[in-house]
Design an enzyme around this catalytic site. Structure first.
Site, mmCIF file in Angstrom:
data_model
loop_
_atom_site.group_PDB
_atom_site.id
_atom_site.type_symbol
_atom_site.label_atom_id
_atom_site.label_comp_id
_atom_site.label_asym_id
_atom_site.label_seq_id
_atom_site.Cartn_x
_atom_site.Cartn_y
_atom_site.Cartn_z
ATOM 1 N N ALA A 1 -8.735 -0.174 8.703
ATOM 2 C CA ALA A 1 -10.272 0.522 8.811
ATOM 3 C C ALA A 1 -10.291 1.637 9.799
ATOM 4 C CB ALA A 1 -11.208 -0.619 9.101
ATOM 5 N N GLU B 1 -5.958 -7.008 13.579
ATOM 6 C CA GLU B 1 -7.270 -6.946 14.120
ATOM 7 C C GLU B 1 -7.576 -7.682 15.458
ATOM 8 O OE1 GLU B 1 -6.512 -7.406 10.908
ATOM 9 O OE2 GLU B 1 -7.997 -6.267 9.573
HETATM 10 C C1 3H9 Z 1 -9.455 -3.305 10.310
HETATM 11 O O1 3H9 Z 1 -8.666 -2.732 9.648
HETATM 12 C C2 3H9 Z 1 -10.858 -4.072 10.115
HETATM 13 C C3 3H9 Z 1 -10.970 -4.572 8.817
HETATM 14 O O2 3H9 Z 1 -10.116 -5.717 8.758
HETATM 15 C C4 3H9 Z 1 -12.426 -5.095 8.206
HETATM 16 C C5 3H9 Z 1 -13.229 -3.891 8.181
HETATM 17 C C6 3H9 Z 1 -14.448 -4.270 7.284
HETATM 18 N N1 3H9 Z 1 -8.516 4.357 12.644
HETATM 19 O O3 3H9 Z 1 -0.769 4.854 17.119
HETATM 20 P P1 3H9 Z 1 -0.637 6.291 16.713
HETATM 21 C C7 3H9 Z 1 -4.968 7.223 14.915
HETATM 22 S S1 3H9 Z 1 -9.584 -2.919 12.021
HETATM 23 C C8 3H9 Z 1 -8.647 5.500 13.244
HETATM 24 O O4 3H9 Z 1 -0.307 7.151 17.959
HETATM 25 P P2 3H9 Z 1 1.998 5.576 15.522
HETATM 26 C C9 3H9 Z 1 -4.737 7.192 16.621
HETATM 27 O O5 3H9 Z 1 -6.110 7.129 17.391
HETATM 28 C C10 3H9 Z 1 -7.917 -1.775 11.953
HETATM 29 N N2 3H9 Z 1 -7.656 6.192 13.900
HETATM 30 O O6 3H9 Z 1 0.606 6.482 15.759
HETATM 31 C C11 3H9 Z 1 -3.924 8.619 16.958
HETATM 32 O O7 3H9 Z 1 -5.207 9.469 16.934
HETATM 33 P P3 3H9 Z 1 -4.623 10.814 17.905
HETATM 34 C C12 3H9 Z 1 -6.551 -2.554 11.724
HETATM 35 C C13 3H9 Z 1 -6.560 5.408 13.993
HETATM 36 O O8 3H9 Z 1 2.835 6.087 14.493
HETATM 37 C C14 3H9 Z 1 -3.215 8.458 15.409
HETATM 38 O O9 3H9 Z 1 -3.935 7.782 14.393
HETATM 39 N N3 3H9 Z 1 -5.554 -1.571 11.918
HETATM 40 C C15 3H9 Z 1 -6.395 4.417 13.426
HETATM 41 O O10 3H9 Z 1 2.582 5.118 16.810
HETATM 42 C C16 3H9 Z 1 -1.846 8.159 15.336
HETATM 43 O O11 3H9 Z 1 -1.624 6.756 15.875
HETATM 44 C C17 3H9 Z 1 -5.115 -1.272 13.213
HETATM 45 O O12 3H9 Z 1 -5.479 -2.015 14.025
HETATM 46 C C18 3H9 Z 1 -7.522 3.752 12.760
HETATM 47 N N4 3H9 Z 1 -7.362 2.343 12.259
HETATM 48 O O13 3H9 Z 1 1.367 4.232 14.973
HETATM 49 C C19 3H9 Z 1 -3.810 -0.422 13.008
HETATM 50 N N5 3H9 Z 1 -4.856 4.056 13.595
HETATM 51 O O14 3H9 Z 1 -3.361 11.530 17.211
HETATM 52 C C20 3H9 Z 1 -4.057 0.371 14.153
HETATM 53 C C21 3H9 Z 1 -4.276 5.161 14.282
HETATM 54 O O15 3H9 Z 1 -5.850 11.339 17.732
HETATM 55 N N6 3H9 Z 1 -3.077 1.671 14.363
HETATM 56 N N7 3H9 Z 1 -5.346 5.920 14.620
HETATM 57 O O16 3H9 Z 1 -4.392 9.966 19.242
HETATM 58 C C22 3H9 Z 1 -1.777 1.394 14.736
HETATM 59 O O17 3H9 Z 1 -1.401 0.249 15.077
HETATM 60 C C23 3H9 Z 1 -0.997 2.594 14.861
HETATM 61 O O18 3H9 Z 1 -1.582 3.643 14.894
HETATM 62 C C24 3H9 Z 1 0.120 2.639 13.617
HETATM 63 C C25 3H9 Z 1 0.872 4.005 13.702
HETATM 64 C C26 3H9 Z 1 1.080 1.405 13.691
HETATM 65 C C27 3H9 Z 1 -0.807 2.713 12.225
#
Ligand code: 3H9
Length: 691
Positions: free
Chosen positions: A66, A128
């Site tokens: 999300a 999450e």
């Molecule tokens: C969810 O899904 C809830 C649901 O169950 C229910 C809903 C009803 N949103 O980490 P990076 C941005 S909760 C917005 O440096 P990497 C991040 O801020 C979510 N932005 O890259 C950064 O921005 P900036 C569950 C996001 O390659 C840029 O993307 N999912 C999100 O080292 C690059 O990120 C998670 O918790 C997001 N969800 O790692 C996954 N994710 O460039 C969270 C990233 O401006 N994300 N951004 O600084 C991660 O774990 C890592 O970002 C990922 C990539 C592994 C994907």
């Protein structure tokens, strides 16, 4: 090709509809992506030429969850559930084609597809919990229907990213496709599904894995018990467990209602707000306003470390873990052998605990070379000095490095408190000198304080920040001041805990308050662990402090079986009558009247003193932003992540309240204590430290 909206498109290739999402950087499920999924699926469903649908993402990853930035804002249609219903309820098979990371809501979407294929490097997970949440789009109900309750409990409470091969083994993924052939592999799989007339498999209808856990409440009781320490203070792990229980015990719809209810409670709560703040704070800390992302960096192919003690060895392991060869330099063979033996033992223990294979441990060990000759560091791209904290020694080492190491290399010091600018005067290339302050144990703690001296080049800073990320650290930048960000605030807290001892409070009373607040241990337990005799010597000891008195009695911490606490053989701490007497006598000798101090006062004096010091650090430009201070304290000192960090905590309390309390405590806080003018100003203006 049909353009569905700004982020989604549909192509039909010989009966297969390819619904493609392109929303950089991580294809988060924001409004436009949800809209693209809903409309794309409707278009595919309505098109008689489409017999099966492949859902695929462009860029570096499948849907990574999300959009976290949308939480706390008014919802915008369509919801994620609408998108999921379109997929799961489709009259044609839908196949998720996964690369990168299918995380959170992204995996929850994939779980609504009838089949999933992935490239070998792909990972799936429900992380999450790290945001103080639970998977709120059916993840807690669908996942255990595939992997079983026990594995689901681990995945949702651990938030781990599980590799594709393991996903295949668990049935979470149906087939692996070649690394460079996701699209073709997914299309081929779709054709197979059609040719074999496979059913529209809905995960929500599966029950066999859940049936195995039904009527066995002990599964949950044991899991809670086994993880009680790890989950202490956190709400989200318990809520995740309750959702898996609901999946086992309730029909799908009722389970999903329970999931929704608990998700709503978490997402609006203080813990998740703090943890989401922490997520962005960590990423923000990477960004340094005057060091743009395209600043040239030194490619670090070989690292040198001076000092093979606990710190140097731990630092070396970080690089070996990332596949980077390291040369460790010591002054004598015995110290070198000892250092390398400790590293070997650490790796072997990790392998024994199943973290990786013994062969992998050997591969990492093979990346480490010991040497007694600093000349062997000549071709290193980065050298990190990790010897004891003495300026003259450090300067001598840097002067030698200056003559030995190739031009262009980065010369780093692991100093935790010394003046980096002075260290840099020892070399003819002060621009190459940067601080890289690791935290003990250096192979475990996530924080890396990168210290910028007056002359440090942007390239040196960018290189330190970048290599920090590569070795899995969370890097935060600090300017030069005694103790930098972290230890300077620790000292401010230490001044209060020492003052309170002299007011008659016992160390364990202070420790308990900070432990209950969520710190991993209190300051006195920490001192005992580190050793009270750091910087103490019998010759110069004058019985002038409680610490000196303890050391003089050979109570030098855990290693001597006694310090502030008494320890048994298993190193369990017990409040000590000897210590109590030493403190009581010392307080009396000072002519002081012990007084009872409430837990509230203990906590407030400790935390408010830290906030105040943090404000000074910010005011002086030592930290670029308040959130960097929080990154330091959460990742280096165990500040509970569900309280965001000291500066976030200050905002939570309200700055006016912080100032009012500091003023009230003022006379007790010591002769050197002053309130930060920045803090006072911001409080008066009704501002916050963190946006
Ligand atoms: C969810 O899904 C809830 C649901 O169950 C229910 C809903 C009803 N949103 O980490 P990076 C941005 S909760 C917005 O440096 P990497 C991040 O801020 C979510 N932005 O890259 C950064 O921005 P900036 C569950 C996001 O390659 C840029 O993307 N999912 C999100 O080292 C690059 O990120 C998670 O918790 C997001 N969800 O790692 C996954 N994710 O460039 C969270 C990233 O401006 N994300 N951004 O600084 C991660 O774990 C890592 O970002 C990922 C990539 C592994 C994907």
């Amino acid at each position: 090709m049909t353009v569905i909206n700004t982020v989604a498109s549909l192509v039909v290739e010989d009966g297969i509809g390819i619904l493609s999402i392109n929303y950089p950087p991580v294809n988060a499920l924001s409004q436009s992506v949800r809209e693209g999924l809903v409309q794309g699926m409707r278009a595919a469903n309505a098109d008689p030429a489409v017999k099966a649908v492949v859902l695929i993402c462009e860029g570096r990853t499948f849907l990574a969850g999300a959009d976290i930035t949308e939480f706390g804002k008014p919802p915008r249609a369509p919801s994620l559930f609408e998108a999921q219903d379109e997929i799961e309820g489709a009259a044609k098979p839908v196949i998720a084609a996964i690369h990168g990371t299918a995380l959170g809501g992204g995996l929850e979407v994939a779980l609504c597809c009838h089949y999933r294929v992935a490239v070998p490097s792909a990972k799936c997970g429900l992380p999450e919990v790290h945001l103080g949440l639970l998977p709120g789009a059916g993840g807690t109900q669908r996942l255990p229907r595939i992997v079983g309750a026990e594995r689901a409990l681990e995945m949702v409470t651990g938030g781990t990213h599980v590799g594709a091969a393991e996903c295949l083994a668990m049935g979470l993924v149906d087939e692996l496709v070649p690394a460079d052939g996701l699209r073709a592999g997914a299309i081929a799989f779709a054709r197979k599904v059609l040719a074999e007339g496979r059913p529209l498999r809905k995960v929500r209808d599966a029950d066999d894995k859940l049936a195995a856990a039904r009527g066995k409440p002990e599964i949950f009781a044991e899991f809670r018990k086994a993880n009680a320490r790890k989950f202490r203070g956190f709400l989200a792990p318990e809520y995740n467990i309750r959702c898996i229980e609901a999946a086992v015990n309730l029909p799908f719809e009722a389970g999903q209602r329970e999931e929704r209810r608990l998700f709503t409670e978490l997402v609006t709560g203080a813990q998740s707000i703090a943890q989401r703040y922490g997520f962005f704070a960590e990423r923000m800390a990477q960004k340094i306003p005057d060091v743009p992302a395209d600043t040239p960096t030194v490619a670090v192919a070989k690292v040198g470390i001076i000092g093979a003690g606990t710190m140097g060895g731990g630092i070396a392991m970080n690089f070996a873990n990332a596949g980077i060869p390291v040369t460790l330099v010591e002054t004598n063979q015995a110290a070198l052998d000892r250092g390398l033996a400790v590293v070997r033992r650490n790796y072997e223990n990790s392998a024994k605990r199943g973290r990786f294979t013994m062969a992998e441990a050997e591969r990492r060990i093979a990346l480490l070379t010991g040497s007694l000759d600093m000349n062997s560091l000549a071709d290193c791209d980065l050298v990190i000095e990790a010897v004891f904290e003495e300026m003259a020694v450090k300067k001598d080492i840097f002067a030698k490095l200056d003559r030995i190491v190739k031009p262009g290399a980065v010369l780093a010091s692991n100093t935790s408190a010394l003046n980096l600018n002075e260290i840099a005067t020892a070399v003819l290339r002060p621009e190459a000198v940067v601080g890289m302050h690791f935290f003990s144990p250096a192979n475990v703690m996530r924080l890396l304080e990168v210290v910028r001296g007056d002359k440090t080049s942007k390239t040196a800073i960018a290189t330190a920040m970048q290599i920090g990320k590569k070795i899995g650290k969370v890097a935060a930048l600090s300017g030069v001041c005694p103790g930098f960000i972290g230890n300077r605030m620790l000292a401010a807290r230490g001044a209060q805990t020492q003052a309170m001892l002299l007011e008659g409070v016992m160390p364990w009373d202070i420790d308990k308050v900070l432990y209950d607040f969520g710190m991993p241990m209190g300051p006195f337990a920490m001192s005992d662990l580190a050793g009270l005799d750091l910087g103490w010597s019998r010759e110069t000891s004058k019985s002038s402090t409680i610490r000196e008195l303890l050391c003089e009695r050979d109570r030098r911490g855990q290693k001597t079986g006694a310090g502030f606490y008494d320890y048994d053989e298993a190193r369990n701490a017990k409040p000590s009558e000897v210590t109590r007497q030493i403190i009581t006598d010392f307080v009396a000798q000072q002519g002081r009247q012990p007084r009872a101090i409430s837990e509230t006062e203990i906590l407030e004096r400790c935390t408010l003193a830290m906030i105040n010091e943090g404000a000074k650090i910010l005011d002086e430009g030592i930290a670029i932003r308040a959130s960097d201070i929080d990154v330091v304290w959460v990742n280096g000192y165990g500040w509970p992540v569900y309280r965001g960090g000291p500066m976030h905590h200050a905002d939570h309390i309200g700055l006016a309240e912080v100032v009012a309390k500091l003023k009230a405590y003022g006379p007790l806080m010591g002769p050197d204590f002053t309130i930060s003018p920045l803090l006072e100003r911001m409080a008066a203006e009704g501002k916050k430290f963190t946006a």
